[in-house]
Enzyme design. Structure first.
Site, PDB file in Angstrom:
ATOM      1  N   GLN A  42       0.841  -1.198   0.000  1.00  7.99           N
ATOM      2  CA  GLN A  42       0.000   0.000   0.000  1.00  7.99           C
ATOM      3  C   GLN A  42       0.873   1.244   0.000  1.00  7.99           C
ATOM      4  O   GLN A  42       1.279   1.739   1.048  1.00  7.99           O
ATOM      5  CB  GLN A  42      -0.957   0.001   1.200  1.00  7.99           C
ATOM      6  CG  GLN A  42      -1.947   1.134   1.089  1.00  7.99           C
ATOM      7  CD  GLN A  42      -3.076   1.019   2.073  1.00  7.99           C
ATOM      8  OE1 GLN A  42      -3.234   0.033   2.780  1.00  7.99           O
ATOM      9  NE2 GLN A  42      -3.881   2.051   2.118  1.00  7.99           N
ATOM     10  N   PHE A  43       1.132   1.750  -1.202  1.00  8.09           N
ATOM     11  CA  PHE A  43       2.004   2.920  -1.342  1.00  8.09           C
ATOM     12  C   PHE A  43       1.426   4.156  -0.683  1.00  8.09           C
ATOM     13  O   PHE A  43       2.169   5.063  -0.294  1.00  8.09           O
ATOM     14  CB  PHE A  43       2.323   3.190  -2.816  1.00  8.09           C
ATOM     15  CG  PHE A  43       1.201   3.795  -3.601  1.00  8.09           C
ATOM     16  CD1 PHE A  43       1.106   5.175  -3.739  1.00  8.09           C
ATOM     17  CD2 PHE A  43       0.240   2.997  -4.197  1.00  8.09           C
ATOM     18  CE1 PHE A  43       0.072   5.741  -4.463  1.00  8.09           C
ATOM     19  CE2 PHE A  43      -0.791   3.548  -4.925  1.00  8.09           C
ATOM     20  CZ  PHE A  43      -0.880   4.930  -5.063  1.00  8.09           C
ATOM     21  N   THR A  44       0.121   4.216  -0.489  1.00 11.15           N
ATOM     22  CA  THR A  44      -0.488   5.404   0.095  1.00 11.15           C
ATOM     23  C   THR A  44      -0.100   5.631   1.553  1.00 11.15           C
ATOM     24  O   THR A  44      -0.359   6.703   2.103  1.00 11.15           O
ATOM     25  CB  THR A  44      -2.025   5.370  -0.040  1.00 11.15           C
ATOM     26  OG1 THR A  44      -2.516   4.219   0.647  1.00 11.15           O
ATOM     27  CG2 THR A  44      -2.447   5.328  -1.493  1.00 11.15           C
TER      28      THR A  44
END
Length: 150
Positions: free
Chosen positions: A78-80
């Protein structure tokens, strides 16, 4: 690396309307990777994840780790998690690693978790549009940043 750990009684990843992976009792781990992350971050976080005592013992005290309760792991990239919200209302993801850096680290994290847990773990698909469903048990949610380990 940043992670969000959620103690779950069940969790799954759905891709294109089909359940790709699922666990029952265990931990859902959301993983964010940045360029400064190393194999040392992977080893440290894996040990932390597999040994974190956030499951109840017979007295109802959070004193057991996922291994103690024969729990499962579901790891989702999850890059966010590396979103910067300092300016304006649109998050910036400039600190999140691009796939050429992040994918090898994500794959190393999978192998390290499997080694430390002693069993295969479930995962999402890096970069896919995933629907993550979970039943947070507790609720217990913990955020850990490997850059804050000291």
């Amino acid at each position: 690396m940043k992670i969000v750990i959620q103690r779950v009684s069940g969790a799954s990843v759905i891709i294109d309307g089909i359940i790709f992976s699922a666990i029952e009792k265990g931990l859902l781990i959301l993983l964010g990777i940045e360029d400064a992350d190393t194999e040392e971050d992977i080893r440290w976080l894996s040990q932390k994840i597999t040994q974190l005592r956030i499951f109840d013992d017979e007295s109802g005290v959070m004193n057991r780790c996922v291994k103690d309760v024969n729990g499962a792991l579901l790891l989702v990239s999850q890059f966010t998690l590396h979103a910067s919200t300092k300016k304006g209302n649109r998050p910036s993801y400039i600190k999140a690693s691009k796939p050429d850096v992040a994918i090898p680290l994500y794959e190393k994290m999978i192998r390290q978790l499997e080694q430390d847990l002693g069993q295969k773990i479930q995962t999402g698909v890096f970069g896919a549009d995933m629907k993550v469903q979970l039943v947070n048990d507790g609720p217990v949610t913990i955020i850990i940043d490997s850059k804050n380990k000291e």
